[in-house]
Design a protein around this motif. Structure first.
Motif, PDB file in Angstrom:
ATOM      1  N   ASN A   1       2.144   7.616  -6.554  1.00 25.67           N
ATOM      2  CA  ASN A   1       2.277   6.192  -6.843  1.00 25.67           C
ATOM      3  C   ASN A   1       2.448   5.363  -5.577  1.00 25.67           C
ATOM      4  O   ASN A   1       1.969   4.229  -5.502  1.00 25.67           O
ATOM      5  N   ARG A   2       3.119   5.922  -4.590  1.00 29.68           N
ATOM      6  CA  ARG A   2       3.249   5.199  -3.318  1.00 29.68           C
ATOM      7  C   ARG A   2       1.869   5.044  -2.656  1.00 29.68           C
ATOM      8  O   ARG A   2       1.563   3.986  -2.114  1.00 29.68           O
ATOM      9  N   LEU A   3       1.033   6.075  -2.761  1.00 27.26           N
ATOM     10  CA  LEU A   3      -0.320   5.955  -2.205  1.00 27.26           C
ATOM     11  C   LEU A   3      -1.104   4.868  -2.948  1.00 27.26           C
ATOM     12  O   LEU A   3      -1.831   4.089  -2.331  1.00 27.26           O
ATOM     13  N   LEU A   4      -0.952   4.830  -4.276  1.00 26.63           N
ATOM     14  CA  LEU A   4      -1.656   3.798  -5.055  1.00 26.63           C
ATOM     15  C   LEU A   4      -1.174   2.401  -4.651  1.00 26.63           C
ATOM     16  O   LEU A   4      -1.977   1.461  -4.564  1.00 26.63           O
ATOM     17  N   GLU A   5       0.119   2.303  -4.383  1.00 27.64           N
ATOM     18  CA  GLU A   5       0.683   1.036  -3.942  1.00 27.64           C
ATOM     19  C   GLU A   5       0.120   0.641  -2.560  1.00 27.64           C
ATOM     20  O   GLU A   5      -0.293  -0.494  -2.352  1.00 27.64           O
ATOM     21  N   ILE A   6       0.083   1.620  -1.660  1.00 30.72           N
ATOM     22  CA  ILE A   6      -0.426   1.345  -0.309  1.00 30.72           C
ATOM     23  C   ILE A   6      -1.896   0.937  -0.375  1.00 30.72           C
ATOM     24  O   ILE A   6      -2.344   0.050   0.353  1.00 30.72           O
ATOM     25  N   ALA A   7      -2.649   1.593  -1.294  1.00 26.87           N
ATOM     26  CA  ALA A   7      -4.087   1.258  -1.425  1.00 26.87           C
ATOM     27  C   ALA A   7      -4.274  -0.225  -1.737  1.00 26.87           C
ATOM     28  O   ALA A   7      -5.300  -0.826  -1.387  1.00 26.87           O
TER      29      ALA A   7
ATOM     30  N   THR B   1       9.482   8.898  -0.337  1.00 26.81           N
ATOM     31  CA  THR B   1       8.016   8.875  -0.213  1.00 26.81           C
ATOM     32  C   THR B   1       7.529   8.789   1.234  1.00 26.81           C
ATOM     33  O   THR B   1       6.409   8.337   1.490  1.00 26.81           O
ATOM     34  N   LEU B   2       8.366   9.247   2.162  1.00 28.79           N
ATOM     35  CA  LEU B   2       7.969   9.227   3.581  1.00 28.79           C
ATOM     36  C   LEU B   2       6.575   9.829   3.793  1.00 28.79           C
ATOM     37  O   LEU B   2       5.777   9.292   4.555  1.00 28.79           O
ATOM     38  N   ILE B   3       6.279  10.956   3.126  1.00 33.09           N
ATOM     39  CA  ILE B   3       5.004  11.637   3.436  1.00 33.09           C
ATOM     40  C   ILE B   3       3.797  10.778   3.090  1.00 33.09           C
ATOM     41  O   ILE B   3       2.763  10.870   3.745  1.00 33.09           O
ATOM     42  N   SER B   4       3.908   9.946   2.073  1.00 33.28           N
ATOM     43  CA  SER B   4       2.770   9.085   1.717  1.00 33.28           C
ATOM     44  C   SER B   4       2.518   8.063   2.819  1.00 33.28           C
ATOM     45  O   SER B   4       1.379   7.855   3.254  1.00 33.28           O
ATOM     46  N   ASP B   5       3.577   7.417   3.278  1.00 37.09           N
ATOM     47  CA  ASP B   5       3.426   6.431   4.354  1.00 37.09           C
ATOM     48  C   ASP B   5       2.951   7.089   5.647  1.00 37.09           C
ATOM     49  O   ASP B   5       2.093   6.549   6.355  1.00 37.09           O
ATOM     50  N   LEU B   6       3.487   8.264   5.933  1.00 40.28           N
ATOM     51  CA  LEU B   6       3.108   8.947   7.171  1.00 40.28           C
ATOM     52  C   LEU B   6       1.630   9.345   7.137  1.00 40.28           C
ATOM     53  O   LEU B   6       0.901   9.192   8.120  1.00 40.28           O
ATOM     54  N   ALA B   7       1.174   9.850   5.975  1.00 39.23           N
ATOM     55  CA  ALA B   7      -0.225  10.281   5.865  1.00 39.23           C
ATOM     56  C   ALA B   7      -1.177   9.113   6.099  1.00 39.23           C
ATOM     57  O   ALA B   7      -2.211   9.258   6.761  1.00 39.23           O
TER      58      ALA B   7
END
Ligand code: PGA
Ligand code: ZN
Length: 425
Positions: free
Chosen positions: A416-422, A387-393
């Protein structure tokens, strides 16, 4: 500042979402900068692979042995990690992950990472960044922010989703020339945007059923209905968006991947049942933009058709995002030459595996941002659950993230990684 000592680094072959070989790296590091921290920190990374790759991308090293996964094996790339890169790193102490990237760039020594392979280099770069984030007690997006994007401080803007719901081109046998038809929710809230993308996706599925279409999926999780033209696909999407009740909260984006459509002999583009010159193709786009709610066109012109890109920039509305993927290939040198020299595009697609290291990836992002280009951080058609791209974005406040349909594990994991980061920002 924390530092990390690399204890172990090992690559193995795994499969990507097309069932083809790719690389997974497992790393362990310790924290010599804190005498009371005696933990071992583990991290894992894996790398994606494209199908409609740009000519100017860094080299993805494959074995080319026809008896081994049809030539797609990556044993040489894995060997490069385990016997060349790992021995150089193990036992050494680094303050920053970028030092490892610099070392690998030097060790490779070629302009397109063809000696070690960009797939080998990215797998290690990603693993090292992940491990060092853990040592410094940060999430990956926080570590990337503090290392590379401190101009944004604590101001986190979630990216808008480019959700690919109809697949064509090299990613599906739908019959569509245009590779990707994406919906781009604009609610201003990540969780709502995810809901909008998902509901439209399911509405489209129901509409396809009603129309007697098969609902098989293309490589990026979008549907691959038998359709002849972009207009047919855009009509379907527009209807599903309206029926789902999101006409005002959702726009449309295309990735034409037009390098695949250019006939090198005639220099004409084969699209939507026509053979068009660059000028005619731009007029075709203009008619689509006028009729449909299209806010972005990626690779509208081919990677070396600079004159065509210039026509598009002159003729199409300045409100349109014209994003270069095969055009720029996440490469600072190419971006500098083309974007800053010849009035093409106003956005850049970012694929870390087009260039190799995370360091080189963030350099081109910062170059683009400081020249008023927008960024879209992107997956590849062959993906893993990384999920590197989610964290990078999130780290670089990217305007967009391109992550396929809200379907299939390797795509869903990015949502899902974006939802987690949110929840974390
Ligand atoms: P690829 O396609 O990963 O097959 O290159 C994605 C894209 O063109 O954006
Ligand atoms: Zn593309």
């Amino acid at each position: 500042m924390t530092s990390s000592r690399i204890q172990s680094l090992q690559a193995i072959q795994i499969l990507d979402s097309r069932g083809l070989p790719t690389i997974q790296v497992t790393i362990s590091v310790t924290n010599p900068s804190d005498p009371i921290d005696n933990k071992v920190y583990w991290a894992k990374s894996s790398v994606p692979s494209g199908a409609s790759t740009g000519t100017w991308e860094a080299l993805e090293l494959r074995d080319n042995d026809a008896n081994n996964y049809g030539g797609k094996g990556v044993s040489m790339a894995i060997n490069n990690i385990n016997t060349i890169i790992a021995p150089k790193l193990i036992g050494n102490r680094y303050d920053r992950a970028m030092q490892v990237d610099e070392l690998m760039i030097e060790l490779d020594g070629t302009p397109n990472e063809s000696k070690l392979g960009a797939n080998s280099i990215l797998a290690v770069s990603n693993a090292v960044h992940r491990a060092m984030a853990k040592v410094s007690k940060q999430e990956l997006f926080q570590y990337l922010r503090s290392e590379y994007f401190d101009q944004f401080g604590e101001d986190y803007q979630m990216p808008r989703l480019m959700s690919n719901i109809i697949n064509g081109g090299a990613h599906a046998d739908s019959g569509l020339d245009v590779q990707e038809f994406m919906v781009v929710p604009n609610s201003g809230d990540l969780r709502t945007d995810v809901k909008i993308a998902s509901e439209i996706y399911h509405r489209l599925k129901a509409d396809l059923h009603k129309a007697g279409q098969i609902t098989s999926l293309g490589d990026e999780g979008g549907f691959a209905p038998k359709l002849a033209t972009s207009v047919e696909a855009l009509d379907l999407i527009t209807r599903s968006v309206q029926e789902a009740g999101y006409a005002k909260q959702c726009n449309i984006a295309l990735d034409v991947a037009s390098s695949e459509l250019l006939d090198s002999q005639t220099q004409m583009y084969r699209i939507d049942g026509q053979n068009l010159s660059a000028g005619e193709l731009v007029k075709h786009y203009n008619s689509l933009i006028t009729k449909y709610d299209i806010i972005s066109i990626e690779d509208g012109l081919a990677e070396d058709d600079i004159a065509g890109w210039q026509i598009a920039k002159r003729e199409l509305t300045a409100d349109l995002w014209q994003i270069g993927d095969d055009l720029f290939v996440t490469n600072s040198k190419r971006f500098q030459e083309l974007a800053l020299g010849s009035n093409v595009a106003n956005g850049i697609l970012i694929k870390p595996n087009q260039i190799g290291t995370i360091l080189e990836t963030v350099q081109v992002i910062n170059l683009a941002l400081s020249n008023n280009y927008i960024t879209a951080i992107s997956h590849r058609s062959g993906e893993t659950t990384d999920t590197l791209i989610s964290d990078l974005a999130v780290a670089c406040n990217s305007k967009f993230i391109k992550l396929g349909a809200p379907a299939r594990g390797e795509r869903v994991v990015k949502y899902n990684r974006l939802l987690e980061i949110a929840e974390l920002i």
